[in-house]
Design an enzyme around this catalytic site. Structure first.
Site, PDB file in Angstrom:
ATOM      1  CB  ALA A 355      -0.930  -0.008   1.205  1.00 38.55           C
ATOM      2  CB  CYS A 356       4.193   1.998   1.419  1.00 37.90           C
ATOM      3  SG  CYS A 356       3.768   1.560   3.109  1.00 37.90           S
TER       4      CYS A 356
END
Length: 416
Positions: A355-356
């Protein structure tokens, strides 16, 4: 517990398969947070009954967090989350080396891998850039997705102070050989160093999915992240007998909370929630593991049936174990980039990797490239991660959704 993998919006039932990014709060956790905020709102440092009540809530939470990883209550330092816990480890390693060798011109040396989360990798890279450490990044094997103990030992030097290898990868789910790495590092350290080399693992993706025991792993530090196992977005650091056996030096200074390791008035409500999430793991880890593995395996079977000869599973190696909920799949085809598939999914919520890195839609995952996945397949990858209540019926909906999305992309390609 209500089913959190679905949300009905009109006639559309969403299926959430991004549990490695974050999990919802378990109902029991939400209840414990509310109860602490409503009834134990005093300052835990105060001596009156409201303060004593809040302190007791924190003590109970600390007990369950410690039990979850096989440690002792006093080994747990509450933090704001995984990023802070990881930074606290590296800060402590550097300060420990400085105090051991105050007259040395040699920098402390850190070893990590090319599989690490940004909260590890970017931290150590910044420290190297600022002249605080020497850094070696060992590479994972293309045949296993794992970091070998031999490669870690080969990177050690007399000035090595810390090793940081994640327990389970957030994109592939591959479990790293932490026990073996710890053993060879400690053996080498005794023979070649005048100090102990400290071993750290970020266990964010392992906790709540497989049993985690610091004694079996023989690690000195272990990072705990609440929102990966149905808890709130705070975390903790396990440190074996902090300040007595394992160095912990604060990055912040203030009122002396957390035994001066992490000062600041405690967030009692969130700590209560983290403790309750840990308690659920302690009591139900076998059930969680079995259920997630059953559904994940069903997902992979159905993907092979739906797309015969056109899918490959990244991280699925004969010699490697995976956490039970993670499926990283690539669809073979020129127009089948992961982000393009995601844009056309109607019901499925998933990701193309960490997700980063969600803003880098057209770039292959560096983790997949690091384990030898070719660029075209890495760019076509989706990460599908199962939750505690994901059902086979949910998977059937996901497969239908993928069929429709890929058919649309194939038609678009044929018309070009």
């Amino acid at each position: 517990m209500t089913n959190m993998s679905r949300a009905v919006q009109g006639d559309v039932r969403e299926i959430y398969l991004d549990y490695n990014a974050t999990t919802p709060l378990a109902p029991e956790v939400l209840e414990s947070i509310y109860d602490a905020l409503a009834n134990s709102w005093g300052n835990p440092s105060s001596s009156h009954h409201q303060g004593v009540k809040a302190k007791s809530v924190i003590s109970t939470a600390r007990h369950w967090i410690a039990k979850m990883v096989g440690g002792k209550d006093e080994d747990i330092v509450i933090t704001s989350g995984g990023t802070e816990s990881n930074a606290l480890v590296f800060n402590s390693c550097i300060e420990h080396y400085r105090r051991l060798y105050p007259k040395s011109d040699q920098l402390p040396h850190i070893v990590t891998s090319n599989l690490e989360h940004d909260s590890v990798m970017l931290t150590v890279e910044e420290m190297r850039a600022n002249g605080k450490i020497e850094l070696t990044v060992v590479t994972a094997s293309h045949g296993s997705g794992k970091v070998s103990p031999t490669s870690v030992v080969s990177a050690l030097r007399p000035n090595t102070i810390g090793i940081s290898i994640m327990y389970a990868n957030n994109e592939t789910g591959v479990i790293q050989p932490l026990q073996e790495i710890s053993h060879v590092v400690k053996t080498w350290s005794k023979a070649n160093c005048s100090h102990q080399i400290l071993v750290h693992t970020d266990a964010a993706q392992a906790i709540g999915k497989i049993p985690v025991n610091v004694n079996t792993l023989s690690v000195d530090y272990l990072t705990i992240v609440g929102h990966k196992f149905y808890g709130p977005r705070i975390g903790a650091l396990y440190a074996r007998q902090p300040a007595k056996v394992t160095p912990v030096y604060p990055m912040l200074f203030g009122g002396g909370q957390e035994r001066n390791f992490r000062p600041g008035t405690e967030n009692t409500g969130m700590i209560a929630g983290l403790g309750k999430a840990a308690e659920l793991v302690c009591k139900h880890i076998s059930d969680y593991h079995e259920h997630m593995k059953t559904v994940r395996d069903y997902l992979e079977q159905q993907l092979e049936l739906a797309f015969p000869g056109h899918v490959t599973f990244n991280g699925q190696y004969a010699e490697s174990e995976r956490i039970p909920n993670t499926c990283n799949v690539s669809f073979k085809g020129y127009n089948l980039k992961g982000y393009r598939i995601m844009k056309r999914l109607k019901w499925t919520l998933a990701s193309i990797g960490s997700a980063c890195h969600s803003e880098d839609l057209d770039k292959p995952s560096p983790i997949l490239l690091a384990i030898g996945i070719p660029d075209d397949l890495a760019g076509n990858a989706l990460r599908l991660s199962i939750g505690r209540e994901t059902s086979k019926q949910d998977i059937d909906i996901v497969i239908a959704d993928l069929r429709a999305a890929i058919a649309t992309l194939t038609d678009e390609q044929d018309k070009q």
